[in-house]
Design an enzyme around this catalytic site. Structure first.
Site, mmCIF file in Angstrom:
data_model
loop_
_atom_site.group_PDB
_atom_site.id
_atom_site.type_symbol
_atom_site.label_atom_id
_atom_site.label_comp_id
_atom_site.label_asym_id
_atom_site.label_seq_id
_atom_site.Cartn_x
_atom_site.Cartn_y
_atom_site.Cartn_z
ATOM 1 N N SER A 92 38.503 47.143 39.516
ATOM 2 C CA SER A 92 38.391 45.760 39.961
ATOM 3 C C SER A 92 39.589 44.911 39.528
ATOM 4 C CB SER A 92 37.104 45.147 39.412
ATOM 5 O OG SER A 92 37.148 45.218 38.005
ATOM 6 N N GLU A 93 40.692 45.605 39.177
ATOM 7 C CA GLU A 93 41.849 44.835 38.674
ATOM 8 C C GLU A 93 42.289 43.733 39.644
ATOM 9 O OE1 GLU A 93 46.506 45.521 37.410
ATOM 10 O OE2 GLU A 93 45.331 47.148 38.243
ATOM 11 N N GLU A 94 42.553 44.157 40.906
ATOM 12 C CA GLU A 94 42.996 43.184 41.901
ATOM 13 C C GLU A 94 41.974 42.094 42.115
ATOM 14 O OE1 GLU A 94 44.248 46.180 42.481
ATOM 15 O OE2 GLU A 94 46.293 45.795 43.106
ATOM 16 N N ILE B 286 43.210 42.003 32.095
ATOM 17 C CA ILE B 286 43.484 41.195 33.284
ATOM 18 C C ILE B 286 42.963 39.793 33.084
ATOM 19 C CG2 ILE B 286 42.948 40.948 35.724
ATOM 20 C CD1 ILE B 286 42.854 44.036 35.804
#
Ligand SMILES: *[C@@H]1O[C@H](CO)[C@@H](O)[C@H](O)[C@H]1NC(C)=O
Ligand SMILES: *[C@@H]1O[C@H](CO)[C@@H](O)[C@H](O)[C@H]1NC(C)=O
Ligand SMILES: *[C@@H]1O[C@H](CO)[C@@H](O)[C@H](O)[C@H]1NC(C)=O
Ligand SMILES: *[C@@H]1O[C@H](CO)[C@@H](O)[C@H](O)[C@H]1NC(C)=O
Ligand SMILES: *[C@@H]1O[C@H](CO)[C@@H](O)[C@H](O)[C@H]1NC(C)=O
Ligand SMILES: *[C@@H]1O[C@H](CO)[C@@H](O)[C@H](O)[C@H]1NC(C)=O
Ligand SMILES: *[C@@H]1O[C@H](CO)[C@@H](O)[C@H](O)[C@H]1NC(C)=O
Ligand SMILES: *[C@@H]1O[C@H](CO)[C@@H](O)[C@H](O)[C@H]1NC(C)=O
Length: 571
Positions: free
Chosen positions: A466-468, A438
């Site tokens: 915690s990607e977003e 990411i």
């Protein structure tokens, strides 16, 4: 039969009149001084035309006065003449005046008095009355008249005027003109006893006529001797051609004056001038009686104003007074033009704004497709957008989201429009740490596309994984990174969403997906895709020359056949 009867009546009438039934007119008095020539005409207003028979006699004497012109007292045609008058002539004189139809008896009570003119010895005696009463207006100029009524057989000349016993000479104050004496700027001292004398010649014999005039000074009667026109005032009137116009002429005049009041054009009565068309007419005069004068109104009506009326003088006449109106074309109203222009401009601006608002997206897309060439982007980015979507636990929901992210989005944005997307779960190199994927790739993207579904809020993936957060964090702090929020269904309650999503929604809004999630072919020209494309960067064209042909039909639903996906990423 009828005409016979009428004939009989008309024959019988004069006989009947001649038989002696004459109407008596009122007696009028004459108070005359002795020693002067004197004459009375026998007149009656209704019997002045045509031949009349007049006989004079002194009452109670039945025999008529002689017609012998040599006698001191004789009848001269309709006149009775005394050359001169003697004291014994006092008495009632009567004349009978007849014409074909009527007969009148007129009586005159003649009183002869003795008056000593400018004789100091008789001054103490009670002054007998003067023969004539006349008036002069205070502060103005006025005139006195010497009445000299005699038959044509008498010649009158050398008229002289006296005040008291002093002869008046023509000059600054007095003007002698015929039988009139003009007095300038009358003052109180101008009142008193006047006399006028004239020489009378009859059959070669000369006499002196002397009139005694008593003059009083009068306040001028409200100063209005000539009619006053209060309107019009030689003014112009602005009027549109074709309209109807009514203009009053307002006049104040004294009660005694019998002036003609009318409207004229070029000296002709308007009713005569426009007798054919009656287009312009004079109204009926109305009057209001005031204390010592009369207020008249007479209007002029233009049924239809024509071009030929402009510039002409329409005159209102009242005796000697005149005043006119002139018609004028109305001046263009600049203020109205200004306001009109401003309104038109505002209207144009507002409608342009409306048009722009409703077609903003189309305009921008058209502009891009027309003026932007397929230049390699100037920044260092590899991708046009990073696609972020929730991983849903429920089977059906997850399938829809996956279909959207992995099939529909690439189909339209990549295949049809030539964008390059980085889709997590498709494009990352296997084995890489998620956070690294990411963090590294989002820096290579120009936009962040976030798909949200109602249930996505309740997922813990945003919190756990915690990607977003990483992505949104990067998007928010990186300059120029725009976030495109796509709602896959209507989301009623955003409060359960992560704060970053709420913030984006509030700041940039969201685009709602209305379609279903079948893999039916999508068209980039639908409203939804236009919105998405609008928020995407200017279109990127594949560098291969074969695609140049498609440049002017961008995002073509049917013809987009190049493969934008992996080829670009690896290049
Ligand atoms: C005198 O009277 C006669 C008859 O009534 C009339 O025709 C004539 O005009 C009069 N003349 C004057 C000077 O008034
Ligand atoms: C006037 O009188 C004379 C004589 O008496 C007579 O001939 C004449 O017809 C009369 N005229 C009128 C108009 O009565
Ligand atoms: C005629 O006038 C005198 C004076 O003005 C007057 O005394 C007399 O009564 C009058 N006669 C008639 C018949 O009216
Ligand atoms: C003329 O007089 C009338 C009243 O009779 C009044 O209504 C009108 O206003 C007057 N017109 C002008 C122009 O003064
Ligand atoms: C007014 O009268 C003058 C001369 O009398 C003439 O030349 C002019 O044409 C007339 N105007 C109109 C409008 O009749
Ligand atoms: C003009 O005069 C006519 C009478 O001739 C009257 O009926 C009309 O009311 C008048 N118009 C105005 C406006 O005074
Ligand atoms: C005033 O108007 C009335 C009726 O309209 C008319 O009978 C009268 O003669 C007028 N008065 C004058 C002095 O014009
Ligand atoms: C209006 O014009 C007439 C004739 O042209 C003139 O006699 C009159 O005095 C003028 N009135 C005014 C108020 O100027």
């Amino acid at each position: 039969m009828l005409s016979l009867m009428l004939c009989g009546v008309s024959l019988a009438l004069p006989l009947f009149v001649k038989a002696g039934t004459c109407k008596d007119a009122d007696m009028h008095p004459e108070v005359i001084s002795e020693g002067r020539p004197f004459a009375i005409n026998c007149t009656y207003p209704s019997v002045t035309n045509g031949a009349v028979n007049v006989t004079w006699h002194k009452v109670p004497n039945q025999s008529p006065v002689s017609k012998n012109r040599q006698l001191r007292n004789h009848q001269d045609r309709t006149w009775i003449l005394f050359l001169p008058l003697e004291e014994g002539d006092s008495g009632i004189y009567q004349c009978v005046i007849r014409d074909g139809h009527s007969c009148y008896r007129i009586a005159v009570n003649v009183t002869v008095f003795r008056k000593h003119w400018c004789d100091s010895s008789t001054e103490s005696r009670i002054s007998p009355p003067n023969e004539y009463q006349q008036f002069l207006p205070m502060g103005k100029s006025g005139s006195l008249t010497c009445y000299l009524d005699f038959p044509d057989s008498c010649v009158l000349d050398s008229i002289k005027w006296y005040k008291g016993c002093e002869e008046l000479k023509a000059g600054k104050q007095y003007i002698l003109s015929g039988r009139k004496l003009f007095v300038n700027s009358v003052a109180a001292e101008d009142g008193g006893s006047y006399a006028c004398t004239a020489r009378l010649t009859h059959l070669g014999r000369e006499f002196t006529v002397r009139n005694y005039i008593s003059v009083s000074i009068k306040e001028p009667a409200s100063g209005l001797r000539i009619p006053h026109i209060s309107y019009p005032k030689n003014n112009t009137i602005e009027v549109q051609p074709g309209s109807t116009l009514i203009v009053d002429c307002n006049i104040t005049d004294t009660k005694e004056n019998t002036n003609l009041r009318c409207w004229r054009i070029n000296g002709t009565l308007v009713d005569d001038y426009y007798s054919d068309s009656r287009r312009i007419q004079e109204g009926i005069e109305t009057n209001v009686s005031l204390k010592d004068h009369i207020f008249y109104t007479v209007n002029i009506t233009f049924l239809e104003v024509k071009m030929e009326d402009y510039g002409l003088l329409f005159m209102c006449h009242a005796g000697v007074s005149t005043a006119y109106i002139m018609l004028k074309l109305p001046a263009p109203d600049f203020r109205a033009y200004l306001i009109g222009g401003l309104m038109a401009f505002l209207l144009l601006a507002v409608s342009l704004l409306c048009v722009y608002n409703s077609f903003k997206i189309d305009i921008v897309l058209w502009y891009r497709s027309t003026f932007y060439t397929a230049q390699p982007p100037e920044d260092e980015k590899l991708y046009d957008a990073y696609v972020l979507y929730p991983k849903c636990p429920t089977e059906s929901q997850g399938r829809d989201v996956d279909t959207m992210a992995l099939r529909i989005l690439p189909e339209v944005l990549e295949k049809q429009c030539g964008y390059k997307l980085f889709i997590f779960g498709r494009d990352e190199v296997p084995g890489q740490a998620v956070a690294n994927v990411i963090d590294e790739n989002i820096k290579l993207c120009r936009r962040l596309i976030v798909l949200v579904a109602p249930e996505s809020s309740s997922f813990s993936f945003l919190k756990g994984l915690s990607e977003e957060q990483i992505a949104i964090y990067n998007a928010l702090i990186q300059d120029g990174m725009k976030v495109i929020l796509i709602e896959l269904e209507k989301i009623k309650d955003y409060s359960t969403m992560p704060e970053s999503i709420q913030y984006i929604r509030q700041k940039h809004g969201a685009i709602r997906w209305h379609g279903d999630f079948t893999e039916r072919s999508q068209c980039a020209k639908t409203k939804f895709w236009k919105k998405v494309r609008y928020h995407m960067p200017c279109r990127r064209y594949p560098p291969s020359s074969s695609v140049q042909l498609l440049r002017h039909t961008p995002c073509n639903c049917t013809a987009a056949k190049w493969d934008a996906a992996t080829g670009f990423i690896s290049s």
